[in-house]
Design an enzyme around this catalytic site. Structure first.
Site, PDB file in Angstrom:
ATOM      1  N   ARG A   1       0.835  -1.197   0.000  1.00 24.93           N
ATOM      2  CA  ARG A   1       0.000   0.000   0.000  1.00 24.93           C
ATOM      3  C   ARG A   1       0.868   1.244   0.000  1.00 24.93           C
ATOM      4  O   ARG A   1       1.877   1.299   0.697  1.00 24.93           O
ATOM      5  CB  ARG A   1      -0.874   0.058   1.270  1.00 24.93           C
ATOM      6  CG  ARG A   1      -2.026  -0.897   1.282  1.00 24.93           C
ATOM      7  CD  ARG A   1      -2.962  -0.570   2.436  1.00 24.93           C
ATOM      8  NE  ARG A   1      -2.257  -0.489   3.704  1.00 24.93           N
ATOM      9  CZ  ARG A   1      -2.663   0.251   4.732  1.00 24.93           C
ATOM     10  NH1 ARG A   1      -3.738   0.991   4.640  1.00 24.93           N
ATOM     11  NH2 ARG A   1      -1.991   0.255   5.871  1.00 24.93           N
TER      12      ARG A   1
ATOM     13  N   SER B   1       7.324  -5.779   6.657  1.00 23.67           N
ATOM     14  CA  SER B   1       6.914  -6.814   7.630  1.00 23.67           C
ATOM     15  C   SER B   1       7.723  -8.094   7.505  1.00 23.67           C
ATOM     16  O   SER B   1       7.165  -9.191   7.455  1.00 23.67           O
ATOM     17  CB  SER B   1       5.426  -7.118   7.443  1.00 23.67           C
ATOM     18  OG  SER B   1       4.694  -5.936   7.446  1.00 23.67           O
TER      19      SER B   1
ATOM     20  N   ASP C   1       5.680  -4.137  10.768  1.00 19.83           N
ATOM     21  CA  ASP C   1       4.228  -3.893  10.927  1.00 19.83           C
ATOM     22  C   ASP C   1       3.771  -4.007  12.383  1.00 19.83           C
ATOM     23  O   ASP C   1       2.853  -3.309  12.815  1.00 19.83           O
ATOM     24  CB  ASP C   1       3.409  -4.837  10.036  1.00 19.83           C
ATOM     25  CG  ASP C   1       3.678  -6.314  10.298  1.00 19.83           C
ATOM     26  OD1 ASP C   1       4.674  -6.635  10.968  1.00 19.83           O
ATOM     27  OD2 ASP C   1       2.900  -7.151   9.809  1.00 19.83           O
TER      28      ASP C   1
END
Length: 860
Positions: free
Chosen positions: A499, A540, A594
């Site tokens: 994203r 992540s 994350d």
């Protein structure tokens, strides 16, 4: 020739005239379809009353639970003794059930008479409600008949018997037929008495605990109408029968429809018609006035198409009424009306059961089998055809097969016992299998202790390299304090999508060039290409960070395999790609895991949030550790967030004692993810693997014959087919077993309701263990923070994100409960991260910018 035709014509006219007279006389016994549908609806209401906790005590249709929870599935075997007590005789049978396809059931039986003084009385739990069928043995009503039988066996003392089941003859009929046709879920007796049973959803049976699966209900429909609900349909003849019975006002439906009373109904009608001069020229004989002189077997004989009139003549002659041919025609028609009414009444009540089954299943069209026994149904020449025809008219959206029970209810009693044996053994073995997943508090405390040991190893310089829990420093030294402001760009890469704030896109091999291309698109969209924005990069995957804006990728996880990245500083790879694009400039301030992003997002709302947890596709945690304890980073002042990378906990074998063969199978199959032998803890508690653990268990249970009739479908062989979202759906408390079954069918697993119960239990056990071991890990973290600070009691907030935690119906509750039990000195508040790790990454960038400005000011 003409004379013969005239005679035939005259006879036909006479016959029609006579039949019309009878039809008119017995008009109240002939029901339209509208009336039958009305009876059907009245019966359905009574069924509801019988099932309800508050209404069952006064319901006429008692809807008695039988505790028979399953019909035969064909795998039953063994030797069984069955006793059949239902009238003036009783039978003892030896029933042998084998897997021999030619003769799966072999029976030997002996019939014994029941002495008259015992019948009429001279002196597993099943309490006798009331005697019926003229049985009146004293001292038995209200008693547990199994207990009485056990006492009698013990008193005799020369043999032992394990009483497995008390079975109503109707249930026995359903089970007998169920052995031959596994669609059979209704049993009916239409003989001396009449009754029905069917498989009801357990959630609708208020008298019984639990709501999973089905149970056979003995309707005891003979008492339908005892509250007056059939009063408008009862005739003067029905009332006379009732007055002369041993139980006036009771079993009114049975008195209208069963074989015990049919002959007597016909006799009463004939007496009245004779008195009114409509039959036998008014002749009434003592025989005709004698109760019981016309039996149901006579009615059946009279209605036979070829020899019926002859049989009628014989019966009436025996009664001494000197019948004419016209009398015989009339009597035959009376018999037809009485027996047709019986078939119509039974069709209405059966229609009520079928309509309820259809509603329970939520199907557009019901497909089922009805097992039937009873002398009236078997011996009467027209009865079965009439019944079937009326049922199909009343329940047109059903495909009903009627299956005659050839071996009677005693075979069914043996089947109930065989099924009970099968289910007991099956349940024992399934519980044995699932017991490996049910961890005791002592085992969970051991997991917590070992996690703590691995945390310490990861923090120490001497053991860091070998530690499975890597405890990677993040260089995030502070949570937000509320003074942060400005525009920040956040980039979030955590799986197959990434994203850029609002932009989603698939990840190609040329990873960083593609990311920069997407950033360019996004800045165009926002009209901000000329501004030099600070950028945070949520990444992540395990990284060795040497500063807030430098991270060396240790290894890809979650099936990610972009080339030429491992061992590289991913921030530099991103900066290089931005330079190559030559369209904009960004200040990459922070690389953020994350989990850390989640902690920071929640810390913005709750300042005491110092722990982050991801419980989704993957599993990981971070927390604020004392800087002095992080030996691989210089400096002893303050705190720093540590990315635990706890998914690899257990890779050194320290969890092997709680890993099952199913966990090992999942690991063996993870070759495709390239992490075979790695991420032991994550494979036991993360969303990516729970469905696969369930699939491995289902394969094993199917191989052992406990599921899906022992047939392993191609679907079940497909790796990854059982997604974690299916666990969440199946475990939903709001979901009935039929919906569970629908999910299984969606997966190509055509299971029964029994299969659905097992699958639901497997899912629940696997996800419960996941929540518990995840909770044990978190208990180790919060207890460490408490001890770090020398506190007797710690109040702390944990920020949580991840689909498993958010979407699974029970995971979060069990997880929180486990933390509370295993870390009793910590009061932990769990805060759901609504905006995900991207917002947290931006906050880290804001904190980083704030710290840079402070440093710059100090230098000046």
């Amino acid at each position: 020739m003409i004379a013969a035709q005239l005679l035939a014509y005259y006879f036909t006219e006479l016959k029609d005239d006579q039949l019309k007279k009878i039809d008119k006389y017995l008009f109240s016994m002939r029901f339209s379809d509208d009336t039958l549908k009305d009876i059907m609806n009245r019966f359905r209401r009574e069924m509801e009353n019988g099932l309800g906790r508050d209404t069952s005590p006064t319901a006429t249709v008692k809807m008695l639970p039988t505790f028979v929870r399953s019909i035969p599935d064909g795998s039953e075997k063994g030797d069984f003794i069955a006793l059949d007590l239902g009238g003036s005789n009783f039978r003892i049978l030896r029933v042998k059930v084998t897997q021999d396809k030619k003769q799966p059931v072999q029976m030997e039986s002996q019939v014994y008479e029941t002495p008259d003084d015992i019948i009429h009385g001279s002196g597993s739990q099943a309490v006798l409600v009331t005697w019926t069928k003229k049985f009146k043995a004293s001292g038995v009503e209200g008693m547990d008949v199994v207990n009485l039988l056990n006492k009698a066996i013990q008193k005799r003392g020369d043999y032992e018997a394990d009483i497995m089941a008390v079975v109503n003859d109707t249930v026995g009929t359903m089970m007998t037929c169920g052995f031959d046709d596994q669609r059979c879920e209704v049993g009916i007796i239409i003989g001396t008495g009449t009754n029905a049973c069917y498989m009801e959803e357990l959630r609708h049976i208020d008298q019984v605990e639990g709501d999973e699966g089905r149970m056979c209900i003995n309707t005891e429909w003979g008492a339908f109408g005892d509250d007056g609900s059939l009063e408008d349909l009862r005739t003067e003849f029905d009332r006379e029968i009732d007055r002369g019975s041993i139980n006036p006002g009771k079993q009114l439906f049975e008195k209208m429809a069963s074989g015990m009373y049919m002959g007597e109904l016909v006799r009463l009608i004939l007496v009245k018609m004779a008195k009114e001069g409509l039959l036998f020229e008014g002749r009434i004989t003592p025989e005709l006035l004698t109760k019981g002189k016309i039996e149901t077997k006579h009615v059946s004989a009279i209605e036979k198409s070829k020899e019926g009139l002859k049989k009628c003549m014989e019966t009436l002659t025996r009664l001494g009424v000197e019948p004419s041919d016209e009398d015989c025609l009339a009597v035959q028609h009376v018999c037809t009306i009485v027996s047709f009414r019986s078939a119509n009444l039974i069709a209405s009540t059966l229609g009520g059961i079928l309509a309820r089954l259809k509603d329970n299943k939520g199907v557009g069209r019901l497909r089922t089998t009805v097992g039937i026994d009873g002398s009236l149904y078997k011996m009467h020449p027209q009865y079965a055809r009439r019944l079937h025809k009326t049922v199909r008219r009343l329940v047109p959206d059903s495909d009903v097969r009627f299956l005659l029970s050839e071996s009677g209810s005693a075979k069914g009693a043996a089947m109930v016992t065989a099924v009970a044996y099968r289910l007991t053994e099956q349940a024992r073995q399934i519980q044995q299998t699932m017991a490996e997943f049910r961890l005791s508090k002592a085992q969970l405390l051991e997991v917590k202790k070992r996690m703590r040991q691995e945390i310490e190893r990861g923090l120490k310089k001497t053991s860091h390299q070998e530690a499975t829990v890597k405890m990677l420093p993040t260089f995030v030294r502070s949570t937000p304090d509320g003074t942060e402001n400005g525009d920040f760009l956040a980039l979030d890469l955590g799986g197959t999508n990434f994203r850029v704030l609002l932009t989603n896109g698939p990840v190609p091999p040329q990873l960083f060039d593609h990311i920069v291309h997407c950033i360019s698109d996004f800045l165009d969209y926002m009209g901000m290409k000329s501004a030099r924005l600070p950028l945070s990069f949520t990444f992540s995957f395990p990284c060795h960070q040497t500063s807030l804006d430098a991270g060396i990728l240790v290894t890809w996880t979650k099936g990610f395999k972009a080339t030429d990245c491992e061992g590289e500083n991913v921030v530099e790879l991103l900066r290089d790609a931005i330079k190559r694009k030559e369209e904009f400039d960004l200040d990459v301030v922070a690389i953020v895991n994350d989990t850390v992003g989640t902690m920071m997002t929640c810390a913005y709302e709750e300042p005491d949030c110092e722990v982050g947890l991801i419980a989704g596709t993957g599993s990981n945690a971070c927390y604020m550790e004392e800087a002095k304890n992080i030996e691989i980073v210089d400096g002893n002042e303050g705190r720093m967030c540590v990315n635990m990378e706890w998914g690899a906990f257990g890779d050194n074998g320290c969890l092997d004692d709680i890993r099952t063969k199913y966990d090992q199978a999942v690991d063996e199959n993870s070759l495709n993810e390239g992490n075979k032998g790695e991420d032991a803890y994550e494979k036991m508690c993360s969303g990516m693997y729970l469905g696969e653990i369930v699939r491995q268990i289902l394969i094993d249970l199917t191989k052992r014959g406990f599921l899906f009739r022992g047939q392993i479908s191609e679907t079940l062989k497909t790796r990854g087919i059982f997604e974690t979202k299916f666990l969440s759906q199946i475990e939903s408390d709001r979901l009935a077993l039929l919906q569970v079954r629908a999910i299984l069918q969606q997966l190509g697993l055509a299971g029964t309701c029994d299969d659905s119960i097992i699958v639901k239990e497997v899912c629940g056990t696997v996800s419960r263990r996941a929540a518990q071991i995840c909770g044990a890990g978190m208990a180790a973290v919060v207890d460490k923070i408490r001890e770090n600070r020398g506190l007797d009691h710690l109040d702390i907030t944990v920020g949580v994100d991840g689909t498993l935690y958010k979407l699974h119906p029970h995971f979060s509750r069990i997880f929180q409960q486990t933390v509370k039990e295993l870390a009793p000195k910590c009061d932990v508040n769990f805060l759901l991260s609504e905006d995900g790790s991207g917002k947290g990454a931006a906050l880290i960038t804001a904190v980083g910018c704030r710290q840079r400005e402070l440093v710059a000011q100090q230098q000046h």
